[in-house]
Design a protein around this motif. Structure first.
Motif, PDB file in Angstrom:
ATOM      1  N   ASN A 222      48.558   7.676 -10.892  1.00 32.53           N
ATOM      2  CA  ASN A 222      48.651   7.479  -9.444  1.00 32.53           C
ATOM      3  C   ASN A 222      50.096   7.562  -8.981  1.00 32.53           C
ATOM      4  O   ASN A 222      50.425   8.235  -7.992  1.00 32.53           O
ATOM      5  CB  ASN A 222      48.078   6.114  -9.053  1.00 32.53           C
ATOM      6  CG  ASN A 222      46.569   6.052  -9.126  1.00 32.53           C
ATOM      7  OD1 ASN A 222      45.896   7.059  -9.320  1.00 32.53           O
ATOM      8  ND2 ASN A 222      46.032   4.850  -9.002  1.00 32.53           N
ATOM      9  N   HIS A 223      50.975   6.860  -9.690  1.00 32.91           N
ATOM     10  CA  HIS A 223      52.391   6.856  -9.305  1.00 32.91           C
ATOM     11  C   HIS A 223      53.024   8.236  -9.487  1.00 32.91           C
ATOM     12  O   HIS A 223      53.842   8.658  -8.657  1.00 32.91           O
ATOM     13  CB  HIS A 223      53.143   5.798 -10.107  1.00 32.91           C
ATOM     14  CG  HIS A 223      52.906   4.404  -9.614  1.00 32.91           C
ATOM     15  ND1 HIS A 223      53.682   3.817  -8.637  1.00 32.91           N
ATOM     16  CD2 HIS A 223      51.965   3.483  -9.933  1.00 32.91           C
ATOM     17  CE1 HIS A 223      53.240   2.600  -8.382  1.00 32.91           C
ATOM     18  NE2 HIS A 223      52.191   2.368  -9.165  1.00 32.91           N
TER      19      HIS A 223
ATOM     20  N   ALA B  48      51.784  10.409  -6.635  1.00 34.95           N
ATOM     21  CA  ALA B  48      52.408  10.011  -5.371  1.00 34.95           C
ATOM     22  C   ALA B  48      53.847  10.508  -5.305  1.00 34.95           C
ATOM     23  O   ALA B  48      54.288  11.068  -4.292  1.00 34.95           O
ATOM     24  CB  ALA B  48      52.357   8.493  -5.213  1.00 34.95           C
ATOM     25  N   GLU B  49      54.594  10.304  -6.382  1.00 38.32           N
ATOM     26  CA  GLU B  49      55.995  10.725  -6.420  1.00 38.32           C
ATOM     27  C   GLU B  49      56.129  12.226  -6.199  1.00 38.32           C
ATOM     28  O   GLU B  49      57.021  12.684  -5.463  1.00 38.32           O
ATOM     29  CB  GLU B  49      56.606  10.326  -7.762  1.00 38.32           C
ATOM     30  CG  GLU B  49      58.070  10.700  -7.914  1.00 38.32           C
ATOM     31  CD  GLU B  49      58.643  10.312  -9.259  1.00 38.32           C
ATOM     32  OE1 GLU B  49      59.760  10.765  -9.590  1.00 38.32           O
ATOM     33  OE2 GLU B  49      57.976   9.547  -9.995  1.00 38.32           O
TER      34      GLU B  49
ATOM     35  N   SER C 189      53.978  14.108  -4.694  1.00 34.44           N
ATOM     36  CA  SER C 189      53.442  14.485  -3.383  1.00 34.44           C
ATOM     37  C   SER C 189      54.456  14.298  -2.266  1.00 34.44           C
ATOM     38  O   SER C 189      54.413  15.023  -1.249  1.00 34.44           O
ATOM     39  CB  SER C 189      52.207  13.629  -3.053  1.00 34.44           C
ATOM     40  OG  SER C 189      51.138  13.888  -3.916  1.00 34.44           O
ATOM     41  N   LEU C 190      55.356  13.326  -2.405  1.00 36.31           N
ATOM     42  CA  LEU C 190      56.241  12.959  -1.295  1.00 36.31           C
ATOM     43  C   LEU C 190      57.108  14.111  -0.785  1.00 36.31           C
ATOM     44  O   LEU C 190      57.232  14.288   0.435  1.00 36.31           O
ATOM     45  CB  LEU C 190      57.096  11.753  -1.680  1.00 36.31           C
ATOM     46  CG  LEU C 190      56.321  10.438  -1.838  1.00 36.31           C
ATOM     47  CD1 LEU C 190      57.256   9.300  -2.234  1.00 36.31           C
ATOM     48  CD2 LEU C 190      55.572  10.094  -0.555  1.00 36.31           C
TER      49      LEU C 190
ATOM     50  N   LEU D  28      46.714   6.054  -4.068  1.00 33.21           N
ATOM     51  CA  LEU D  28      47.578   6.939  -3.286  1.00 33.21           C
ATOM     52  C   LEU D  28      47.685   6.526  -1.822  1.00 33.21           C
ATOM     53  O   LEU D  28      48.751   6.669  -1.219  1.00 33.21           O
ATOM     54  CB  LEU D  28      47.075   8.390  -3.384  1.00 33.21           C
ATOM     55  CG  LEU D  28      47.237   9.070  -4.746  1.00 33.21           C
ATOM     56  CD1 LEU D  28      46.789  10.525  -4.660  1.00 33.21           C
ATOM     57  CD2 LEU D  28      48.670   8.994  -5.233  1.00 33.21           C
TER      58      LEU D  28
ATOM     59  N   LEU E 277      50.224   3.782  -1.748  1.00 33.99           N
ATOM     60  CA  LEU E 277      51.535   4.285  -2.147  1.00 33.99           C
ATOM     61  C   LEU E 277      52.153   5.152  -1.060  1.00 33.99           C
ATOM     62  O   LEU E 277      53.377   5.097  -0.830  1.00 33.99           O
ATOM     63  CB  LEU E 277      51.426   5.061  -3.466  1.00 33.99           C
ATOM     64  CG  LEU E 277      51.042   4.228  -4.690  1.00 33.99           C
ATOM     65  CD1 LEU E 277      50.874   5.122  -5.916  1.00 33.99           C
ATOM     66  CD2 LEU E 277      52.067   3.140  -4.970  1.00 33.99           C
ATOM     67  N   PHE E 278      51.357   5.933  -0.366  1.00 37.76           N
ATOM     68  CA  PHE E 278      51.890   6.730   0.747  1.00 37.76           C
ATOM     69  C   PHE E 278      52.327   5.825   1.903  1.00 37.76           C
ATOM     70  O   PHE E 278      53.342   6.089   2.564  1.00 37.76           O
ATOM     71  CB  PHE E 278      50.850   7.741   1.229  1.00 37.76           C
ATOM     72  CG  PHE E 278      50.598   8.883   0.263  1.00 37.76           C
ATOM     73  CD1 PHE E 278      51.522   9.216  -0.718  1.00 37.76           C
ATOM     74  CD2 PHE E 278      49.422   9.630   0.340  1.00 37.76           C
ATOM     75  CE1 PHE E 278      51.295  10.265  -1.595  1.00 37.76           C
ATOM     76  CE2 PHE E 278      49.189  10.674  -0.530  1.00 37.76           C
ATOM     77  CZ  PHE E 278      50.120  11.000  -1.506  1.00 37.76           C
TER      78      PHE E 278
END
Length: 357
Positions: free
Chosen positions: A311-312, A315-316, A318-319, A342, A345-346
């Protein structure tokens, strides 16, 4: 299936946790084509079979309404568990979207929720878990470069880890799928688990050339002349699974075989929950159908490496894409939910993330 289910984490350590592998195995559906090639498998059940699973929650609601109410109450404690389609916004940045997928070929899943097709059409880039699904031969070559991810390379076979009773259980389970144990005895147990998790109807559609949702999204995007980006490699995905002690995988495999035809019911139930957007109900449901025949040793490590860490990582990665705006991100629905999913996290990264009704 995320550490974000921590509000009920103590429940996840009870007997029967091993059958929760079913979720992860379904996430490995994209590797089925590799499985068939690597193992030389020609499953007898993968021909002309309809889906026969029943919805376990419908049955529970009728026979044990109190248990069903308790399951609903538990699901309510799971953050962001009531939608599979989300809008991602930040001032000055073009809107992006997040779709939770289910890695199956079910036509109802392929149809996507209302508004998703339009959001994808208006996007500048489509993002999936791994863009390697676009070229299966190349991806298979990369996996073969690390044979330890798919095959036992230590001179042992899967039977070396089985008791006589468990060996008989596995042999019988594989036989119903038209596969002799001798043909797959050196295959890693997580590869066998990913195969056994699939109902015959899913195998039949795959054998007929049907694509699962993530791959269809990626292929359609390429045909439209737009870029597709991936958040992980398949080596990373399998590497996370391979990092868990093999004893956990062996126990998980046997528990899944023991579920037998009930796996079809699990898949049907998960699919119908997904279509309703009720992904927060999936984990509580699985905890109730899992057999109480084995301790859940290793599950915390499995959850950490295979779910939370991924997940992390997603997310990282995706940013930077979200910062450019106009993205359509499609990943497994269970990566969206909970305190470390996510969606959360977003939000922590400064985005407003809201469900699309």
């Amino acid at each position: 299936m995320t550490r974000a289910f921590s509000r009920s984490a103590s429940l996840l350590r009870r007997p029967g946790d091993l059958a929760l592998w079913a979720l992860a195995a379904l996430h490995l559906l994209l590797l089925l084509s590799f499985l068939l090639v690597l193992g030389g498998l020609q499953p007898a059940r993968a021909a002309d079979e309809a889906c026969h699973g029943k919805n376990l929650l419908t049955e529970m609601q009728a026979k044990d309404p109190a248990a069903y109410a308790a399951l609903e109450a538990e699901a309510e404690t799971i953050d962001n568990g009531r939608s599979i389609f989300w809008k991602i916004e930040k001032p000055g940045v073009e809107t992006s979207y997040l779709l939770g997928t289910m890695h199956v070929t079910d036509p109802r899943v392929l149809a996507m929720p209302k508004g998703a097709a339009e959001a994808k059409a208006g996007s500048k880039v489509v993002v999936v878990e791994s863009d390697e699904i676009l070229d299966e031969k190349q991806a298979m070559g990369r996996l073969l470069a690390k044979p330890e991810l798919t095959m036992m390379t230590n001179g042992k076979s899967i039977t070396d880890y089985l008791s006589p009773e468990d060996q008989k259980t596995l042999e019988a389970g594989l036989k119903t799928r038209g596969i002799p144990l001798s043909a797959v005895s050196r295959m890693q147990p997580w590869m066998l688990s990913s195969f056994i998790a699939l109902p015959a109807c899913e195998l039949a559609r795959k054998a007929g050339g049907a694509d699962f949702l993530d791959k269809k999204l990626a292929e359609d995007t390429v045909s439209e002349g737009k870029p597709v980006k991936g958040l992980e490699t398949m080596q990373e995905q399998l590497g996370a699974i391979a990092s868990i002690p093999i004893d956990f995988h062996i126990k998980s495999l046997i528990e899944m075989v023991r579920l037998g035809d009930r796996m079809d019911d699990v898949t049907t139930t998960m699919t119908e929950l997904y279509l309703k957007g009720e992904i927060g109900m999936m984990m509580p449901m699985l905890k109730r159908v899992a057999p109480d025949s084995a301790e859940g040793e290793g599950y915390a490590e499995f959850e950490e490496r295979v779910v939370t860490d991924r997940n992390h990582r997603m997310a990282e990665r995706s940013l930077p894409i979200l910062a450019e705006g106009g993205a359509f991100i499609a990943v497994g629905a269970l990566h969206l939910v909970g305190e470390e999913g996510l969606v959360t996290l977003f939000r922590k990264a400064g985005y407003t993330v809201t469900p699309v009704s």
